[in-house]
Design an enzyme around this catalytic site. Structure first.
Site, short mmCIF file in Angstrom:
data_model
loop_
_atom_site.label_atom_id
_atom_site.label_comp_id
_atom_site.label_asym_id
_atom_site.label_seq_id
_atom_site.Cartn_x
_atom_site.Cartn_y
_atom_site.Cartn_z
N TRP A 102 53.72 59.53 40.95
CA TRP A 102 54.46 60.24 39.90
C TRP A 102 55.49 59.29 39.29
CZ3 TRP A 102 55.59 65.40 42.98
CH2 TRP A 102 54.38 66.11 43.12
N HIS A 141 49.30 57.44 33.63
CA HIS A 141 50.24 58.53 33.41
C HIS A 141 51.64 58.28 33.96
CE1 HIS A 141 48.09 59.37 37.27
NE2 HIS A 141 49.35 59.48 37.69
N ASP A 194 49.90 61.73 29.72
CA ASP A 194 48.83 60.76 29.56
C ASP A 194 49.24 59.66 28.57
OD1 ASP A 194 45.79 60.69 30.45
OD2 ASP A 194 45.90 59.90 28.40
N ASP A 225 44.14 53.38 40.08
CA ASP A 225 44.06 54.84 40.15
C ASP A 225 43.53 55.41 38.83
OD1 ASP A 225 44.92 57.34 41.63
OD2 ASP A 225 46.07 57.59 39.78
N HIS A 229 40.12 57.83 33.42
CA HIS A 229 40.98 58.56 32.49
C HIS A 229 41.65 57.64 31.48
CE1 HIS A 229 40.57 62.37 34.65
NE2 HIS A 229 40.60 61.65 35.75
N GLU A 249 39.26 53.55 40.88
CA GLU A 249 38.92 54.90 41.33
C GLU A 249 38.24 55.64 40.18
OE1 GLU A 249 41.06 59.05 42.74
OE2 GLU A 249 41.87 57.84 41.12
N GLY A 253 30.56 61.74 41.64
CA GLY A 253 29.42 61.47 42.52
C GLY A 253 28.18 61.01 41.80
N ARG A 362 47.55 63.73 54.93
CA ARG A 362 48.53 62.65 54.78
C ARG A 362 49.49 62.63 55.96
NH1 ARG A 362 49.40 63.26 48.17
NH2 ARG A 362 47.23 62.71 47.66
#
Length: 481
Positions: A102, A141, A194, A225, A229, A249, A253, A362
């Site tokens: 974040w 982002h 974004d 990451d 996008h 990333e 699938g 986590r």
């Protein structure tokens, strides 16, 4: 803090940074560390960490340094750490940004993880051990605590106005690539604004930033990451500025879709195989399906020996959340480490952690007391030792399937033969196409037993208790029969 002016000056010195090539990364094995959840500076193995609280638990770069023997003891030659930039402050409804995704300020470090000097010390400690450092980055982002329509862009550094971002809209249709790239991730609690990465000013700023980070901290590779996008053209300048290996990333699938990003980045995480691997050993899939998907990735990806091979990460449930069977976990790990790709093991997997979806997956690794005699710790160490030995003595080849059925899969990669099973029934498998000659002795490194190769290179292998078999001939002589 990393002064922003220094980033532009650092572009020049980035050319002299410790830069590892894709060819060098191909031989590595990676231990993924969620920085906040691996090790504390005080060395505690009892400090509480309730994953449901979604708060910082105290893991630091200094803590990682103190536990490098634990990581290297499993045979790992690289680690991947969380994003390092300053994140937004926590809110009661969303929790804290302990994961690092974040972002709020590119030019400041997340103080919870440690200082600039401690991150440099981690890099230096790794390089002293001939280990690589992979950094997680998320250019897609910035984060806003609240609904996207109320985003206060002035809080972001350096992109401090709405003009640097795509207009607010949630991603609704993941089959619409324009929407995937231009609409926002997140939710009404934390919206992920974004970034408009098609803007030249944004591209220039990001390129200067990553060049500075790589140079300052001697980064060897990037885990990228949310790569799907971001518009593909952005990555050209960004990765050229970084000058190091990139692993993206692409959470999908579909091998055709995922593999196309290997033309944009150096490599991608192998999500197509991940889904079939988990199904195959948790009772909901077939090992024929796994064999077919592995072959499809090998066919569709530009280089399947570079894909990120994994069976757990911080976004997906632990394998033990699907199946508690330790034997099945051993099969999954054998595939992850010995099949095509660069193996990635998520911290805590070696302790058979059982967390489900985020945030349960986590867990704080220190609560395991870093025991080195757990079954999966020893299993991973043996597999990595074999892989490292094989790489040292032969060229890395693509995996060949020697046989597959609903309950078994036989693979050959170079001179390493791996037999996997998802059944606990005892069976004798005739393995053909091993590449070995009659009379050679093949050592099962997991059970410390030998098998004698018969006529035509055929081996008879007994599998039982659901355990995998992994063999290699170490050239200790032959016996005729």
């Amino acid at each position: 803090m990393f002064p922003r002016a220094v980033f532009f000056l650092a572009v020049l010195s980035a050319l002299h940074a410790h830069a590892a090539t894709p060819a060098q990364w191909r031989s590595r094995s990676i231990y993924q560390v969620l920085t906040d959840r691996f090790a504390r500076s005080d060395g505690s193995t009892s400090a509480p960490c309730d994953t449901a609280d979604r708060v910082y638990c105290g893991g630091t770069y200094e803590g990682i340094i103190d536990q490098l023997d634990y990581i290297q003891g499993m045979g790992f030659t690289a680690i991947w750490i969380s994003p390092i930039v300053q994140n937004i402050a926590g809110t009661p409804s969303s929790g804290e940004a302990y994961h690092g995704y974040w972002a709020q300020d590119l030019y400041r470090l997340n103080p919870h993880f440690g200082s600039s000097s401690s991150l440099k010390a981690l890099s230096a400690a790794l390089h002293a051990r001939n280990m690589y450092l992979m950094l997680d980055v998320a250019p897609n982002h910035f984060a806003h605590a609240g609904h996207g329509a109320t985003t206060d862009f002035s809080r972001f550094v350096p992109f401090d106005s709405a003009s640097y971002f795509h207009p607010f809209c949630w991603i609704r249709d993941y089959t619409n690539q324009t929407e995937v790239e231009e609409c926002w991730l997140g939710d009404n609690t934390v919206a992920l604004a974004d970034v408009n990465t098609s803007l030249e000013s944004v591209r220039h700023t990001y390129s200067a930033w990553i060049a500075g980070v790589v140079a300052e901290y001697e980064i060897d590779g990037l885990r990228v990451d949310t790569a799907k996008h971001v518009d593909a053209e952005f990555w050209t300048a960004f990765l050229a500025a970084a000058g190091v290996f990139s692993l993206g990333e692409v959470l999908d699938g579909n091998a055709t879709y995922t593999c196309r990003y290997q033309g944009v980045l150096d490599s991608v995480l192998n999500y197509p195989v991940y889904y079939t691997l988990v199904r195959g050993f948790s009772g909901s899939g077939s090992l024929v399906e796994l064999a077919r998907m592995g072959a499809r990735v090998a066919d569709m990806c530009a280089d399947s020996t570079l894909v990120g091979s994994f069976s757990e990460n911080h976004d997906m449930p632990r394998f033990a959340a699907h199946s508690k069977d330790l034997a099945m976990a051993k099969n999954v790990l054998a595939y992850t480490i010995l099949a095509d790709g660069i193996p990635i093991i998520y911290a805590g997997q070696e302790q058979h952690f059982t967390g489900g979806f985020d945030p349960a997956n986590r867990e704080a690794v220190w609560l395991s007391s870093y025991t080195t005699d757990s079954p999966l710790y020893r299993h991973i160490a043996a597999l990595n030792q074999l892989r490292n030995h094989a790489i040292a003595v032969e060229t890395i080849e693509k995996t060949r399937v020697l046989g597959a059925g609903n309950s078994f899969l036989v693979l050959r990669k170079g001179r390493v033969v791996t037999l996997l099973t998802n059944s606990r029934n005892k069976a004798t498998r005739k393995v053909v196409g091993t590449g070995y000659g009659r009379g050679e002795r093949v050592v099962d490194v997991l059970a410390c037993v030998e098998a004698l190769v018969g006529t035509g290179g055929v081996m008879k292998v007994v599998v039982e208790k659901g355990l995998p078999k992994v063999g290699m001939c170490f050239l200790r002589g032959r016996e005729e029969r």
